[in-house]
Motif scaffolding. Structure first.
Motif, PDB file in Angstrom:
ATOM      1  N   UNK A 190       0.850  -1.186   0.000  1.00 43.43           N
ATOM      2  CA  UNK A 190       0.000   0.000   0.000  1.00 43.43           C
ATOM      3  C   UNK A 190       0.887   1.237   0.000  1.00 43.43           C
ATOM      4  N   UNK A 191       0.539   2.183  -0.817  1.00 42.81           N
ATOM      5  CA  UNK A 191       1.331   3.395  -0.910  1.00 42.81           C
ATOM      6  C   UNK A 191       1.217   3.964  -2.311  1.00 42.81           C
ATOM      7  N   UNK A 192       1.987   4.978  -2.561  1.00 45.31           N
ATOM      8  CA  UNK A 192       1.889   5.696  -3.815  1.00 45.31           C
ATOM      9  C   UNK A 192       2.779   5.068  -4.885  1.00 45.31           C
ATOM     10  N   UNK A 193       2.526   5.380  -6.162  1.00 43.77           N
ATOM     11  CA  UNK A 193       3.233   4.717  -7.263  1.00 43.77           C
ATOM     12  C   UNK A 193       4.716   5.069  -7.317  1.00 43.77           C
ATOM     13  N   UNK A 194       5.449   4.265  -8.078  1.00 40.99           N
ATOM     14  CA  UNK A 194       6.858   4.505  -8.344  1.00 40.99           C
ATOM     15  C   UNK A 194       7.056   4.628  -9.848  1.00 40.99           C
ATOM     16  N   UNK A 195       7.863   5.588 -10.247  1.00 41.89           N
ATOM     17  CA  UNK A 195       8.199   5.742 -11.664  1.00 41.89           C
ATOM     18  C   UNK A 195       9.707   5.757 -11.795  1.00 41.89           C
ATOM     19  N   UNK A 196      10.225   4.869 -12.623  1.00 45.97           N
ATOM     20  CA  UNK A 196      11.665   4.743 -12.815  1.00 45.97           C
ATOM     21  C   UNK A 196      11.970   4.845 -14.296  1.00 45.97           C
ATOM     22  N   UNK A 197      12.744   5.877 -14.663  1.00 43.92           N
ATOM     23  CA  UNK A 197      13.139   6.103 -16.058  1.00 43.92           C
ATOM     24  C   UNK A 197      11.932   6.074 -16.983  1.00 43.92           C
ATOM     25  N   UNK A 198      10.848   6.689 -16.521  1.00 39.53           N
ATOM     26  CA  UNK A 198       9.655   6.830 -17.349  1.00 39.53           C
ATOM     27  C   UNK A 198       8.657   5.696 -17.252  1.00 39.53           C
ATOM     28  N   UNK A 199       8.998   4.609 -16.576  1.00 41.18           N
ATOM     29  CA  UNK A 199       8.101   3.460 -16.447  1.00 41.18           C
ATOM     30  C   UNK A 199       7.469   3.464 -15.061  1.00 41.18           C
ATOM     31  N   UNK A 200       6.144   3.490 -14.998  1.00 37.04           N
ATOM     32  CA  UNK A 200       5.444   3.620 -13.721  1.00 37.04           C
ATOM     33  C   UNK A 200       4.773   2.311 -13.326  1.00 37.04           C
ATOM     34  N   UNK A 201       4.711   2.091 -12.017  1.00 34.94           N
ATOM     35  CA  UNK A 201       4.088   0.894 -11.482  1.00 34.94           C
ATOM     36  C   UNK A 201       3.425   1.244 -10.154  1.00 34.94           C
ATOM     37  N   UNK A 202       2.287   0.615  -9.870  1.00 28.69           N
ATOM     38  CA  UNK A 202       1.680   0.789  -8.558  1.00 28.69           C
ATOM     39  C   UNK A 202       2.396  -0.107  -7.557  1.00 28.69           C
ATOM     40  N   UNK A 203       2.202   0.191  -6.275  1.00 33.02           N
ATOM     41  CA  UNK A 203       2.811  -0.668  -5.264  1.00 33.02           C
ATOM     42  C   UNK A 203       2.312  -2.104  -5.402  1.00 33.02           C
ATOM     43  N   UNK A 204       1.039  -2.263  -5.625  1.00 33.26           N
ATOM     44  CA  UNK A 204       0.473  -3.605  -5.717  1.00 33.26           C
ATOM     45  C   UNK A 204       1.095  -4.367  -6.875  1.00 33.26           C
ATOM     46  N   UNK A 205       1.261  -3.684  -8.022  1.00 33.21           N
ATOM     47  CA  UNK A 205       1.875  -4.339  -9.181  1.00 33.21           C
ATOM     48  C   UNK A 205       3.348  -4.673  -8.902  1.00 33.21           C
ATOM     49  N   UNK A 206       4.046  -3.762  -8.249  1.00 29.56           N
ATOM     50  CA  UNK A 206       5.447  -4.007  -7.942  1.00 29.56           C
ATOM     51  C   UNK A 206       5.603  -5.231  -7.063  1.00 29.56           C
ATOM     52  N   UNK A 207       4.832  -5.312  -5.989  1.00 31.13           N
ATOM     53  CA  UNK A 207       4.976  -6.432  -5.071  1.00 31.13           C
ATOM     54  C   UNK A 207       4.481  -7.740  -5.695  1.00 31.13           C
TER      55      UNK A 207
END
Length: 456
Positions: free
Chosen positions: A8-25
């Motif tokens: 749970x938390x806010x999204x992350x964007x790395x070098x233009x590619x974004x992911x939600x916390x749920x998708x990342x985990x």
């Protein structure tokens, strides 16, 4: 609280590619399921979202993660892989190891995964190897959690923040603070891929991380004006020159927060979000951190703001030891105190100033003990000086002489710079030689590689 803070938390964007916390985990959990039981897992730590997925996957599995600099040469890379005992490569790379894919959607959640024991090694981070082959620094989960929580308190870092940086993902600054810190606090993360002024200005963050080279370029480009809406600008990994500190304040309205740490200790000293910021000083010990100064004979050094000594640190953030090097560990850790090898002064009110490395920045000249950092700061106060690095070089009478390597923007002579320093500091601290150079050799984090200076 789980080390990574959960999904749970806010999204992350790395070098233009974004992911939600749920998708990342979810993606990282698939990786974790494939690597469980490995002795260690390497990651080709380029500035990509795949690197973040790989690191999180290893941490979820309780497998020590070994970030490998993507620009490392074959000898350095082979040493890291052999010394660490890495059995797998998470993601892509020609490392000669079985590869575990990290791309593609996830099908599981990490929310129910058991948390590995806090004392276990989370990461094996390799030092720069200035005194020999890089050493593997074993950093525990508890050390990372303690450090991130102390920094969140010192910087008022919360889930409401948007952290922006473009730092490498194979060091403490960019990876532990800049990625795991965002995960633990729940803040959004914008990793710009590269730390360009334009990318920093466009990100519209509240919390920014940078090294002095980044902040210098942000100032020179005028992008600092676009950071007025930020809450905190943090500088680390090397001292921020006072002229850059002042120019950044003039353009952005922010007095930068400076902090100090090492791979072996993580961050231990910092200015606070609600406190004073002093150019050239790194602040006060974080919660749970004790510091002291010792002389070469091991005796105490006064906390008078003037007397230099080696900085010792005792904290819950200190590493577990050097991998496969019990002698080096015993030398560095004595009676619970870590010998940083850095020379510092501590003022009566507890504020710390880092003078430099004992091996390169404590110059013994004519019976005097001279800190290179003080002379570098004096040189940088000259309007024509853009960069400066000072070392001791052999001298037949003095033992060592103060030698400065300087990058200038306007025509200026050696004698003018020597007299300029002598006018503000004690005469014995003036450079006896000044070499004008086109640039200073630096590593990926902007630190000057002083061992290379004599060859310039």
């Amino acid at each position: 609280m789980a080390l990574l803070g959960g999904d749970e938390g806010r999204p992350l964007r790395v070098a233009g590619e974004e992911v939600t916390r749920e998708e990342l985990f979810a993606r990282a959990s698939v990786v974790a399921g494939r690597v469980g039981g490995a002795r260690a897992a390497a990651v080709n730590a380029a500035a990509t979202l795949d690197t973040v997925v790989a690191v999180v996957g290893g941490l979820l599995a309780g497998v020590p993660v070994v970030p490998v600099p993507p620009d490392s040469g074959p000898a350095e890379r082979d040493h890291i892989l052999t010394d660490s005992g890495a059995e797998l490569l998470l993601g892509d790379g020609d490392f000669g190891l079985p590869s575990v894919p990290v791309t593609g959607p996830g099908t599981a959640s990490a929310s129910g995964s058991p948390e590995p024991p806090g004392g276990e090694t989370a990461m094996i981070l390799y030092t720069s190897g200035t005194t020999g082959p890089p050493k593997g620094v074993m950093v525990s989960r508890d050390a990372i959690a303690a450090d991130l929580d102390a920094l969140a308190e010192a910087w008022d870092w919360t889930a409401d923040d948007t952290l922006v940086h473009g730092l490498p993902l194979f060091h403490v600054h960019g990876l532990v603070l800049g990625v795991l810190g965002a995960l633990r606090t729940g803040s959004a993360l914008v990793h710009t891929g590269r730390p360009t002024p334009e990318a920093y200005a466009a990100a519209r963050g509240t919390l920014y991380f940078g090294v002095p080279t980044v902040w210098s370029r942000v100032v020179e480009s005028g992008a600092a004006k676009e950071l007025r809406g930020a809450r905190l600008l943090v500088s680390g990994s090397a001292g921020l020159p006072a002229p850059v500190f002042e120019a950044l304040e003039a353009m952005s309205g922010h007095r930068a927060v400076e902090r100090y740490g090492m791979t072996e200790t993580l961050i231990t000293v910092s200015a606070r979000h609600d406190g004073e910021r002093r150019p050239g000083q790194v602040g006060l010990p974080l919660r749970g951190v004790d510091t002291r100064l010792v002389a070469e004979d091991g005796g105490p050094v006064a906390h008078d703001g003037e007397s230099p000594g080696e900085l010792l640190v005792r904290a819950p953030t200190v590493f577990n030891g050097y991998l496969n090097r019990p002698e080096a560990t015993a030398e560095a850790l004595r009676d619970g105190w870590f010998r940083t090898g850095d020379i510092a002064t501590i003022a009566p009110d507890g504020w710390h100033r880092i003078v430099g490395r004992a091996s390169t920045d404590l110059i013994k000249s004519g019976g005097y003990r001279i800190g290179a950092g003080e002379i570098e700061a004096a040189l940088l106060a000259h309007p024509a000086v853009r960069e400066a690095a000072v070392i001791g070089t052999p001298h037949p009478d003095l033992g060592e002489q103060v030698t400065a390597f300087v990058v200038v923007s306007d025509a200026v002579g050696e004698r003018e710079l020597i007299d300029f320093v002598a006018g503000g500091l004690s005469v014995h601290k003036r450079p006896r030689a000044v070499r004008l150079v086109g640039s200073l050799p630096r590593n990926a984090l902007g630190k000057v590689q002083k061992k290379l200076l004599p060859g310039l």
